[in-house]
Design a protein around this motif. Structure first.
Motif, PDB file in Angstrom:
ATOM      1  N   GLU A  44      -2.863  13.209   3.618  1.00 19.25           N
ATOM      2  CA  GLU A  44      -4.005  13.379   2.850  1.00 19.25           C
ATOM      3  C   GLU A  44      -4.943  14.299   3.615  1.00 19.25           C
ATOM      4  O   GLU A  44      -5.467  15.128   2.843  1.00 19.25           O
TER       5      GLU A  44
ATOM      6  N   VAL B 296       0.705   9.104   6.310  1.00 19.25           N
ATOM      7  CA  VAL B 296      -0.147   9.130   5.336  1.00 19.25           C
ATOM      8  C   VAL B 296      -1.413   9.830   5.394  1.00 19.25           C
ATOM      9  O   VAL B 296      -2.117  10.695   4.699  1.00 19.25           O
TER      10      VAL B 296
ATOM     11  N   ARG C 246       2.296   2.076  -3.435  1.00 18.43           N
ATOM     12  CA  ARG C 246       1.294   2.677  -4.406  1.00 18.43           C
ATOM     13  C   ARG C 246       1.061   4.052  -3.880  1.00 18.43           C
ATOM     14  O   ARG C 246       0.960   4.785  -4.882  1.00 18.43           O
ATOM     15  N   TRP C 247       0.989   4.301  -2.613  1.00 16.89           N
ATOM     16  CA  TRP C 247       0.704   5.667  -2.175  1.00 16.89           C
ATOM     17  C   TRP C 247       1.835   6.301  -2.490  1.00 16.89           C
ATOM     18  O   TRP C 247       1.409   7.872  -2.917  1.00 16.89           O
TER      19      TRP C 247
ATOM     20  N   PHE D  68       0.824  -1.140  -0.056  1.00 15.35           N
ATOM     21  CA  PHE D  68       0.145   0.040   0.009  1.00 15.35           C
ATOM     22  C   PHE D  68       0.799   1.228   0.229  1.00 15.35           C
ATOM     23  O   PHE D  68       0.549   2.211  -0.909  1.00 15.35           O
TER      24      PHE D  68
ATOM     25  N   ARG E  77       1.463   9.946  -4.957  1.00 14.02           N
ATOM     26  CA  ARG E  77       1.739  11.213  -4.319  1.00 14.02           C
ATOM     27  C   ARG E  77       3.182  11.739  -4.440  1.00 14.02           C
ATOM     28  O   ARG E  77       3.629  12.860  -3.944  1.00 14.02           O
TER      29      ARG E  77
ATOM     30  N   TRP F 268       5.778  13.349   2.831  1.00 12.86           N
ATOM     31  CA  TRP F 268       5.990  12.457   1.785  1.00 12.86           C
ATOM     32  C   TRP F 268       7.254  11.804   2.071  1.00 12.86           C
ATOM     33  O   TRP F 268       7.473  10.549   1.808  1.00 12.86           O
TER      34      TRP F 268
END
Length: 353
Positions: free
Chosen positions: A343, A339, A197-198, A194, A202, A291
């Motif tokens: 967001e 994360v 992918r994140w 996960f 981003r 990030w």
């Protein structure tokens, strides 16, 4: 390994002979050898000689044949140390570089031994002393990032030295560790997939400013003089590269989340962020930093995964990555919180002034 050709095995006895000749002028000379514990990658060996006129102690860094941070380039690491020293960054003084692996089975280098102290977590009861040490720690980080990459040294420019190393840019870090895990025969946890992918979804643009990134900037890699806040040297440059300065700041903040979380027992997370911005004269973008905190934590998980895979293959014998499972769970939980924070901040960005 990058080649299937047979390689000479590392021979510690041959290293003893080599260093005896270097230190005493006689391959049969008397030297004392001791091993230092350290990080996951290179073997660190201390050699000491005692003679009537002088005694001398040096530290030898020997990379593994196979390891989670491949490819190992000790000659490049030594060259970087020489260049950074010339540019005023406190690093160990290189006294020997051996590029020919035929001598002992590996290329290696040696530095003068530094009589200083090291700690992974400060235990400072005096708040003023803690602030002094935290400030010196940040000053050290800024001195690394402000080293001019195009300035000429006796070893060339920093760009010349590090230009071929995997970049510490957003895509550079993601591509490196995705490739590493693809050739590692382990099943990564769902949260790691996960995060991959994140991070891709981003991924920010490359930073406008390219700096030398240490790659493992933490308190345990700093040697301190007796005077509080006096840095003797920054150690362990094997993960250095050119890239985004936020990499190093994110790495040192990795285990923190709340503004008042203490980092290395020295100062709060917020104090470190504000202190870095004040020293560089550049504001820290909270989205970019978050990030990078996820990216550096994810890369640490990937590194430990690679090491575990190598242990399973029988080509690597340091079992500590397998014992880091509990720490990885804590880091993974913190990364998932970051994360969510990223967001939330991104969602509110249009309303931010």
């Amino acid at each position: 390994m990058s080649s299937s050709a047979p390689q000479r095995q590392f021979d510690l006895a041959e290293l003893d002979t080599y260093m005896a000749a270097f230190l005493t002028g006689d391959a049969a000379g008397a030297v004392h050898r001791s091993l230092l514990s350290g990080g996951l990658s290179q073997m660190t060996v201390v050699y000491r000689t005692e003679e009537r006129d002088a005694d001398r102690t040096v530290v030898v860094r020997v990379p593994p044949e196979v390891g989670p941070l491949e490819p190992y380039e000790p000659v490049v690491e030594a060259t970087l140390l020489e260049a950074m020293a010339e540019l005023g960054v406190p690093v160990p003084r290189v006294v020997l570089v051996e590029a020919d692996r035929e001598h002992v089975g590996r290329a290696f280098y040696a530095t003068d031994f530094i009589s200083a102290t090291m700690t992974a977590e400060a235990d400072l009861s005096d708040p003023e002393e803690a602030r002094t040490v935290a400030g010196a720690f940040l000053d050290l980080l800024v001195s690394v990032h402000e080293a001019p990459v195009d300035a000429m040294t006796v070893r060339g420019t920093l760009h010349d030295i590090l230009g071929h190393i995997p970049a510490k840019t957003p895509l550079g870090v993601l591509d490196r560790w995705d490739a590493v895990l693809e050739r590692t025969d382990i099943a990564v946890p769902a949260y790691h997939a996960f995060l991959s992918r994140w991070l891709r979804a981003r991924c920010p643009d490359a930073a406008e400013q390219e700096v030398v990134v240490h790659g493992d900037f933490r308190l345990a890699n700093v040697l301190w003089n007796d005077q509080p806040g006096s840095v003797a040297a920054m150690m362990d440059w094997e993960e250095a590269g050119l890239g985004d300065p936020m990499y190093d700041l994110a790495w040192l903040l990795m285990g923190s989340f709340a503004d008042d979380d203490k980092v290395f027992g020295l100062a709060t997370r917020r104090e470190f962020i504000d202190g870095y911005a004040e020293r560089t004269g550049r504001p820290v973008d909270p989205l970019r930093l978050l990030w990078w905190e996820v990216a550096t934590g994810w890369s640490l998980l990937a590194m430990n995964g690679r090491a575990t895979g190598l242990v399973a293959e029988g080509s690597y014998h340091d079992l500590r990555p397998m014992l880091y499972g509990y720490m990885n769970r804590r880091i993974a939980h913190t990364l998932l919180r970051k994360v969510t924070a990223h967001e939330d901040l991104l969602a509110s960005a249009p309303l931010m002034s």
